[in-house]
Write a protein that holds these residues in place. Structure first.
Motif, PDB file in Angstrom:
ATOM      1  N   PRO A 188      39.910 -15.297  69.579  1.00 24.34           N
ATOM      2  CA  PRO A 188      39.303 -15.935  70.760  1.00 24.34           C
ATOM      3  C   PRO A 188      39.719 -15.277  72.066  1.00 24.34           C
ATOM      4  O   PRO A 188      38.883 -15.061  72.955  1.00 24.34           O
ATOM      5  N   ASN A 189      41.008 -14.949  72.213  1.00 26.35           N
ATOM      6  CA  ASN A 189      41.459 -14.276  73.434  1.00 26.35           C
ATOM      7  C   ASN A 189      40.907 -12.860  73.528  1.00 26.35           C
ATOM      8  O   ASN A 189      40.595 -12.381  74.627  1.00 26.35           O
ATOM      9  N   THR A 192      37.386 -13.093  74.740  1.00 29.70           N
ATOM     10  CA  THR A 192      37.377 -13.344  76.185  1.00 29.70           C
ATOM     11  C   THR A 192      37.596 -12.056  76.964  1.00 29.70           C
ATOM     12  O   THR A 192      36.927 -11.805  77.975  1.00 29.70           O
ATOM     13  N   THR A 195      34.470  -9.952  76.779  1.00 30.54           N
ATOM     14  CA  THR A 195      33.465 -10.500  77.687  1.00 30.54           C
ATOM     15  C   THR A 195      33.744 -10.065  79.125  1.00 30.54           C
ATOM     16  O   THR A 195      32.814  -9.738  79.884  1.00 30.54           O
ATOM     17  N   ASN A 267      27.454 -13.784  78.975  1.00 26.62           N
ATOM     18  CA  ASN A 267      28.719 -14.519  78.895  1.00 26.62           C
ATOM     19  C   ASN A 267      28.592 -15.765  78.025  1.00 26.62           C
ATOM     20  O   ASN A 267      29.506 -16.095  77.254  1.00 26.62           O
ATOM     21  N   SER A 271      30.801 -16.449  74.887  1.00 20.08           N
ATOM     22  CA  SER A 271      31.845 -17.466  75.061  1.00 20.08           C
ATOM     23  C   SER A 271      31.638 -18.685  74.181  1.00 20.08           C
ATOM     24  O   SER A 271      32.615 -19.272  73.695  1.00 20.08           O
ATOM     25  N   SER A 274      32.885 -18.068  70.786  1.00 12.01           N
ATOM     26  CA  SER A 274      34.334 -17.944  70.891  1.00 12.01           C
ATOM     27  C   SER A 274      34.999 -19.322  70.929  1.00 12.01           C
ATOM     28  O   SER A 274      36.030 -19.546  70.284  1.00 12.01           O
ATOM     29  N   ARG A 275      34.410 -20.251  71.697  1.00 12.38           N
ATOM     30  CA  ARG A 275      34.964 -21.609  71.752  1.00 12.38           C
ATOM     31  C   ARG A 275      34.884 -22.295  70.385  1.00 12.38           C
ATOM     32  O   ARG A 275      35.824 -22.988  69.965  1.00 12.38           O
TER      33      ARG A 275
END
Length: 285
Positions: A188-189, A192, A195, A267, A271, A274-275
């Motif tokens: 996930p990081n 980010t 992105t 984005n 994102s 990813s969340r």
């Protein structure tokens, strides 16, 4: 002044700062989209640009933006990922690794125009690529590489040590622990960070003016990386500064709105998964 009063003042200050920042961002969005949306049409988004007549589109520039983005990510993600993993796992703490980290931090703050001049000297002149999409993509990759290295290193370090120790205790090698435990946990990081550098690449103009040029191919879409490749952000600058078309202001407003929409959609597309992935990895919390 009591601690409760101090806490209330600080809370009020942070709330006011947040509201002001959100208000400024909302004003920018409303202003840009309000001015540009009326000029967006199918022909404008996918049509060919005009040099003298009114009514041109930005199709090749939009295609080149994603082409440069794709090529730059292909270059920067593998190098940045493996470099960050090396610094987080394999590198010993000594003066050399400290120098590498300081250098990465320094490169992260270098203005993009400096990278543009460096890319022009290296790729356009020394390597003979001239103004080309691949030269622009490689220079954008150099711009984003320090950020990708730092994001990867920090993402790996945020994974609890127990994950690493448990994997090694079960008999896995370092590479197996990295590939099957650390990278999935830090994903996930990492997404980010990707992105962040992708949005930076989509909006970059100073670098591409010196490396990719101010013209587009006569063929659309043209996948030849050695052709000149003006992107949407560069086209926005060119239309506002040097264009001869009579509807330059309208094209600039439409290009700005389109670029903003593209960045927002990109984005969101990155994102949101990813969340969802982060919630699954954290047990739905």
């Amino acid at each position: 002044m009591t601690s409760k009063t101090t806490d209330r003042i600080a809370t009020l200050y942070f709330w006011a700062s947040g509201i002001i920042i959100i208000g400024i961002l909302a004003w920018f969005l409303v202003r840009i989209l309000g001015d540009g949306l009326p000029y967006l049409s199918w022909h404008f988004i996918f049509g060919q640009p005009e040099e003298i007549k009114a009514g041109g589109g930005v199709g090749p520039q939009l295609f080149n933006s994603f082409y440069v983005l794709f090529l730059s990510l292909v270059i920067s993600i593998p190098i940045g990922l493996f470099s960050g993993i090396y610094l987080a796992i394999y590198a010993q703490k000594n003066w050399f690794t400290d120098l590498v980290r300081i250098s990465v931090e320094a490169l992260s703050s270098v203005p993009s125009i400096v990278f543009g001049l460096f890319g022009f000297l290296l790729f356009a002149n020394l390597l003979g690529l001239k103004f080309s999409i691949i030269g622009g993509a490689a220079t954008v990759a150099l711009l984003n590489l320090p950020v990708m290295v730092r994001v990867t290193e920090e993402a790996i370090r945020t994974v609890p040590d127990s994950y690493w120790e448990a994997s090694l205790a079960l008999g896995s090698t370092k590479w197996q622990a990295i590939r099957k435990v650390l990278i999935p946990a830090a994903l996930p990081n990492l997404i980010t960070g990707i992105t962040l550098i992708a949005g930076r690449a989509l909006g970059e103009s100073a670098i591409l003016i010196y490396t990719a040029g101010l013209s587009v191919s006569r063929f659309f879409p043209d996948f030849n990386p050695l052709k000149m490749g003006e992107t949407l952000s560069v086209h926005l600058w060119y239309i506002g500064a040097e264009s001869l078309v009579p509807d330059a202001k309208e094209i600039a407003k439409g290009s700005a709105a389109l670029l903003l929409i593209v960045v927002l959609i990109f984005n969101l597309l990155v994102s949101i998964p990813s969340r969802i992935l982060q919630k699954r990895l954290s047990g739905g919390k």
